[in-house]
Design an enzyme around this catalytic site. Structure first.
Site, PDB file in Angstrom:
ATOM      1  N   GLU A 302      18.762  60.003 -19.755  1.00  0.00           N
ATOM      2  CA  GLU A 302      19.572  58.954 -19.139  1.00  0.00           C
ATOM      3  C   GLU A 302      18.936  57.576 -19.302  1.00  0.00           C
ATOM      4  O   GLU A 302      19.101  56.696 -18.446  1.00  0.00           O
ATOM      5  CB  GLU A 302      19.800  59.276 -17.663  1.00  0.00           C
ATOM      6  N   HIS A 359      23.735  57.733 -15.377  1.00  0.00           N
ATOM      7  CA  HIS A 359      23.674  56.557 -16.250  1.00  0.00           C
ATOM      8  C   HIS A 359      24.252  56.904 -17.623  1.00  0.00           C
ATOM      9  O   HIS A 359      24.011  58.005 -18.139  1.00  0.00           O
ATOM     10  CB  HIS A 359      22.217  56.082 -16.422  1.00  0.00           C
ATOM     11  N   LYS A 386      25.179  56.689  -7.170  1.00  0.00           N
ATOM     12  CA  LYS A 386      24.920  55.580  -8.071  1.00  0.00           C
ATOM     13  C   LYS A 386      25.464  55.899  -9.462  1.00  0.00           C
ATOM     14  O   LYS A 386      25.214  56.982 -10.008  1.00  0.00           O
ATOM     15  CB  LYS A 386      23.419  55.301  -8.164  1.00  0.00           C
TER      16      LYS A 386
END
Length: 464
Positions: A302, A359, A386
């Site tokens: 990531e 991510h 997130k």
């Protein structure tokens, strides 16, 4: 035309008297044949004579006389006649079945003669006069009298409405239902054709019920920092590779007074050494004071620098979660190499809150994929969700901000989202609108593209 009908009427009246005489003669012969049982040799001849006479006399002449006269003879002597004519074998069939069929007007598979066709208005396609309607009750839909219905087997297959309930027959109820259905369909099509285009556009489809707005659960950290309340919180990342470099970055961060400090431990050269990790944590706590510390190990999968095995990744995060200097732990929520849910539950057992992160440094997914990402992160049981993506065009940034605002109303957990790079800087300062609870600023080197200096970032957040 009137002359022809008058001639048919006179012909019928003449034949009616003749048929009455023939019937009495046939009845006498029938009773005599029933009593004559003395010689077995004459039985076959009697049967043949009876069969021939009953089919010719009763099926044709008797049928016409019964239907057109409208008044049948009272069957007073019928029981005695049947009792006398009870014969084994075919005699009973001939005298009962075919005789009754002839009287009841059922088909005997014989074609009527020319004279009979003249007497039936229905067969000649001519409308009978008033006098003829009186003689043919069946053709004029009149209910038969008492005398006509008294013979057994005569009205067995007749429905109450007068319609034959046989094979190929149609009932009034079925016909009426079919006509009603066709009429309703025609009316419906007619109504649609009559509608104007304005009315069609006014008809809006039924809207699905709106999802219930979730009750937010802010995350309370040390030093009065609460994620999910007020302005988005500013976090400064520390990316030093050694202890001395990390201490220098921590001193610069302390001067900027951020809300949080993130230690990117994947940049640390001695990450596998637990004692050196503990020394860095104690030094950071001494420099930062009460500022909360976020412990993060970002794998190469990531976009990070970590090269740990899944087991080393798990053991290091559990060790950091047990340290008193750490206030929050970041775990890659969709990493297939680790059991995310199990690891988050183990960290929670140590009393440490968790950020589940995802991510994508190559692109910005479409909305259905982003929805799926948020849903999967929410199932992990993390305290904060997130998502960080890489936009290729302005529409990608707008899509991320729109999804963030939608999910912020649906999920109780605080959200942290950002579009990386220079194109995504708008997403880093719009958390007050979209609902993103935290953003990242720098005081030295950036840990991700597009990060803004802390002072500039703080001013923009307050201005918006």
């Amino acid at each position: 035309m009137w002359f022809t009908r008058r001639r048919k009427r006179n012909t019928f009246l003449g034949r009616k008297s003749k048929l009455t005489e023939d019937r009495s003669t046939v009845d006498e012969k029938e009773s005599t044949a029933g009593r004559d049982e003395s010689s077995p040799s004459d039985e076959n001849s009697v049967k043949m004579n009876q069969e021939k006479k009953t089919t010719e006399a009763y099926s044709t002449k008797e049928n016409l006389s019964e239907q057109l006269s409208g008044a049948a003879k009272e069957p007073t002597d019928r029981p005695s006649l049947e009792a006398e004519n009870e014969q084994p074998g075919e005699d009973k069939h001939i005298l009962s079945g075919e005789y009754e069929n002839g009287l009841s007007g059922e088909e005997t598979n014989e074609h009527p003669g020319d004279g009979e066709n003249e007497l039936s208005g229905e067969e000649t396609n001519e409308q009978p006069e008033d006098g003829e309607n009186e003689l043919s009750g069946e053709e004029t839909n009149e209910q038969p009298g008492d005398g006509e219905n008294e013979r057994p087997g005569e009205n067995e297959n007749v429905t109450p409405a007068g319609k034959t309930d046989g094979i190929g027959a149609r009932k009034d109820g079925d016909v009426n239902a079919n006509h009603k259905g066709q009429e309703m369909r025609r009316n419906k099509v007619h109504e649609k054709k009559q509608r104007s285009l304005y009315e069609w556009r006014r008809e809006k489809p039924s809207k699905s019920p709106k999802p219930v707005k979730a009750v937010k659960k802010p995350l309370n950290l040390k030093n009065g920092v609460i994620l999910g309340e007020g302005l988005p919180k500013i976090c400064v990342p520390l990316t030093g590779t050694g202890k001395d470099e990390l201490e220098a970055q921590a001193r610069e961060a302390a001067v900027a007074s951020p809300d949080l400090v993130e230690w990117r431990a994947d940049y640390f050269e001695d990450l596998g050494d637990v004692e050196k990790v503990a020394e860095v944590l104690m030094s950071l706590r001494e420099i930062l004071g009460e500022t909360p510390i976020l412990f993060t190990i970002r794998t190469k999968r990531e976009g990070g620098m970590g090269q740990l095995t899944p087991e080393e990744y798990r053991s290091m995060l559990l060790y950091a979660a047990g340290r008193p200097e750490v206030s929050l732990v970041d775990i890659e929520g969709l990493n297939p190499e680790i059991n995310t849910e199990l690891l988050i539950s183990e960290v929670h057992e140590l009393g440490m809150p968790v950020i589940a992160s995802w991510h994508n440094f190559s692109r910005t997914p479409k909305k259905p994929e982003l929805d799926l990402v948020f849903d999967r992160l929410s199932r992990t049981g993390a305290d904060v969700l997130k998502v960080a993506v890489m936009p290729k065009k302005p529409k990608d940034v707008i899509r991320l901000m729109s999804v963030t605002e939608e999910k912020n109303r649906q999920f109780a957990s605080p959200l942290v989202t950002m579009a990386m790079g220079d194109l995504g800087r708008l997403s880093r300062v719009s958390g007050r609108i979209t609902g993103s609870a935290m953003t990242f600023g720098i005081v030295g080197d950036a840990s991700a593209p597009g990060q803004l200096p802390v002072e500039e970032l703080r001013e923009m957040l307050r201005a918006i």
